[in-house]
Design a protein around this motif. Structure first.
Motif, PDB file in Angstrom:
ATOM      1  N   LEU A  78       0.824  -1.208   0.000  1.00 36.31           N
ATOM      2  CA  LEU A  78       0.000   0.000   0.000  1.00 36.31           C
ATOM      3  C   LEU A  78       0.856   1.255   0.000  1.00 36.31           C
ATOM      4  O   LEU A  78       0.508   2.255  -0.605  1.00 36.31           O
ATOM      5  CB  LEU A  78      -0.923  -0.008   1.226  1.00 36.31           C
ATOM      6  N   ASP A  79       1.988   1.190   0.665  1.00 32.81           N
ATOM      7  CA  ASP A  79       2.846   2.361   0.813  1.00 32.81           C
ATOM      8  C   ASP A  79       4.101   2.268  -0.041  1.00 32.81           C
ATOM      9  O   ASP A  79       5.147   2.764   0.335  1.00 32.81           O
ATOM     10  CB  ASP A  79       3.230   2.527   2.292  1.00 32.81           C
ATOM     11  N   PHE A  80       4.019   1.647  -1.208  1.00 31.70           N
ATOM     12  CA  PHE A  80       5.220   1.425  -2.003  1.00 31.70           C
ATOM     13  C   PHE A  80       5.927   2.721  -2.366  1.00 31.70           C
ATOM     14  O   PHE A  80       7.132   2.750  -2.524  1.00 31.70           O
ATOM     15  CB  PHE A  80       4.910   0.603  -3.259  1.00 31.70           C
ATOM     16  N   ILE A 110       0.761  -3.947  -8.013  1.00 35.13           N
ATOM     17  CA  ILE A 110       0.610  -3.238  -6.739  1.00 35.13           C
ATOM     18  C   ILE A 110      -0.291  -2.023  -6.906  1.00 35.13           C
ATOM     19  O   ILE A 110      -1.187  -1.778  -6.100  1.00 35.13           O
ATOM     20  CB  ILE A 110       1.985  -2.815  -6.195  1.00 35.13           C
ATOM     21  N   LYS A 111      -0.077  -1.259  -7.967  1.00 28.69           N
ATOM     22  CA  LYS A 111      -0.889  -0.058  -8.182  1.00 28.69           C
ATOM     23  C   LYS A 111      -2.360  -0.409  -8.394  1.00 28.69           C
ATOM     24  O   LYS A 111      -3.242   0.264  -7.880  1.00 28.69           O
ATOM     25  CB  LYS A 111      -0.354   0.745  -9.374  1.00 28.69           C
ATOM     26  N   VAL A 112      -2.624  -1.452  -9.155  1.00 28.17           N
ATOM     27  CA  VAL A 112      -4.008  -1.866  -9.401  1.00 28.17           C
ATOM     28  C   VAL A 112      -4.656  -2.337  -8.103  1.00 28.17           C
ATOM     29  O   VAL A 112      -5.811  -2.005  -7.813  1.00 28.17           O
ATOM     30  CB  VAL A 112      -4.072  -2.967 -10.490  1.00 28.17           C
ATOM     31  N   GLY A 123      -8.510  -1.035  -3.802  1.00 28.20           N
ATOM     32  CA  GLY A 123      -8.695  -1.088  -2.358  1.00 28.20           C
ATOM     33  C   GLY A 123      -8.445  -2.460  -1.767  1.00 28.20           C
ATOM     34  O   GLY A 123      -8.967  -2.793  -0.710  1.00 28.20           O
ATOM     35  N   GLU A 124      -7.631  -3.277  -2.448  1.00 25.19           N
ATOM     36  CA  GLU A 124      -7.371  -4.628  -1.979  1.00 25.19           C
ATOM     37  C   GLU A 124      -6.265  -4.703  -0.931  1.00 25.19           C
ATOM     38  O   GLU A 124      -6.075  -5.717  -0.303  1.00 25.19           O
ATOM     39  CB  GLU A 124      -6.988  -5.521  -3.166  1.00 25.19           C
ATOM     40  N   GLN A 125      -5.522  -3.614  -0.768  1.00 29.13           N
ATOM     41  CA  GLN A 125      -4.440  -3.627   0.211  1.00 29.13           C
ATOM     42  C   GLN A 125      -4.966  -3.282   1.592  1.00 29.13           C
ATOM     43  O   GLN A 125      -5.799  -2.401   1.751  1.00 29.13           O
ATOM     44  CB  GLN A 125      -3.358  -2.615  -0.174  1.00 29.13           C
ATOM     45  N   LEU A 176      -3.404   7.262  -9.032  1.00 28.09           N
ATOM     46  CA  LEU A 176      -3.331   6.008  -9.783  1.00 28.09           C
ATOM     47  C   LEU A 176      -4.248   6.051 -10.996  1.00 28.09           C
ATOM     48  O   LEU A 176      -3.917   5.549 -12.057  1.00 28.09           O
ATOM     49  CB  LEU A 176      -3.693   4.828  -8.898  1.00 28.09           C
ATOM     50  N   LYS A 177      -5.415   6.664 -10.860  1.00 23.39           N
ATOM     51  CA  LYS A 177      -6.343   6.754 -11.995  1.00 23.39           C
ATOM     52  C   LYS A 177      -5.743   7.609 -13.103  1.00 23.39           C
ATOM     53  O   LYS A 177      -5.952   7.342 -14.271  1.00 23.39           O
ATOM     54  CB  LYS A 177      -7.686   7.339 -11.528  1.00 23.39           C
ATOM     55  N   LEU A 178      -4.999   8.648 -12.744  1.00 22.76           N
ATOM     56  CA  LEU A 178      -4.399   9.511 -13.748  1.00 22.76           C
ATOM     57  C   LEU A 178      -3.340   8.773 -14.558  1.00 22.76           C
ATOM     58  O   LEU A 178      -3.138   9.073 -15.718  1.00 22.76           O
ATOM     59  CB  LEU A 178      -3.779  10.746 -13.084  1.00 22.76           C
TER      60      LEU A 178
END
Length: 127
Positions: free
Chosen positions: A12-14, A83-85, A90-92, A123-125
């Motif tokens: 989540l915090d990569f 990871i981004k996906v 919201g899976e993390q 992430l959406k951008l």
């Protein structure tokens, strides 16, 4: 006293991973052979996050600098995207940082939930 970290960092915090966190993550995705060279070049989470905006020339320079095989670079990119996906969906799980005392876990969980919205927007951008 700061706790030593021996488990992989939280995905989540990569984007706030240290170079040591990146090294641990490389081990988990079977790219541990690059751990030392990434550390030597200061590749941290912020750097990894910025790679999505690299030009072709910057990508080639990174591959040469880290002596990466093309297939390994593709694996690195696929794992970053995964990871981004997962973050976007919201899976993390939201967890306190490994270095934080347990008495602050509620504070970190609340702050992470508030910040999740801004992460999702960024992430959406990119997608």
């Amino acid at each position: 006293m700061i706790k030593q970290r021996h488990k992989p960092p939280e995905p989540l915090d990569f984007f706030i991973w240290t170079v040591d966190d990146v090294g641990l993550w490389l081990e988990t995705i079977n790219l541990g052979s690059y751990r030392q060279i990434f550390k030597e070049h200061g590749v941290n989470g912020e750097y990894l996050e910025g790679m999505s905006m690299f030009t072709t020339e910057q990508i080639l320079r990174f591959i040469r600098k880290c002596h990466m095989k093309w297939g390994d670079f593709i694996t690195l990119c696929k794992e970053l995207r995964r990871i981004k996906v997962a973050c976007l969906k919201g899976e993390q799980k939201v967890r306190q940082p490994w270095w934080a005392p347990s008495c602050l876990s509620v504070v970190f969980a609340k702050a992470a939930k508030r910040n999740m919205q801004s992460r999702v927007v960024s992430l959406k951008l990119e997608t």
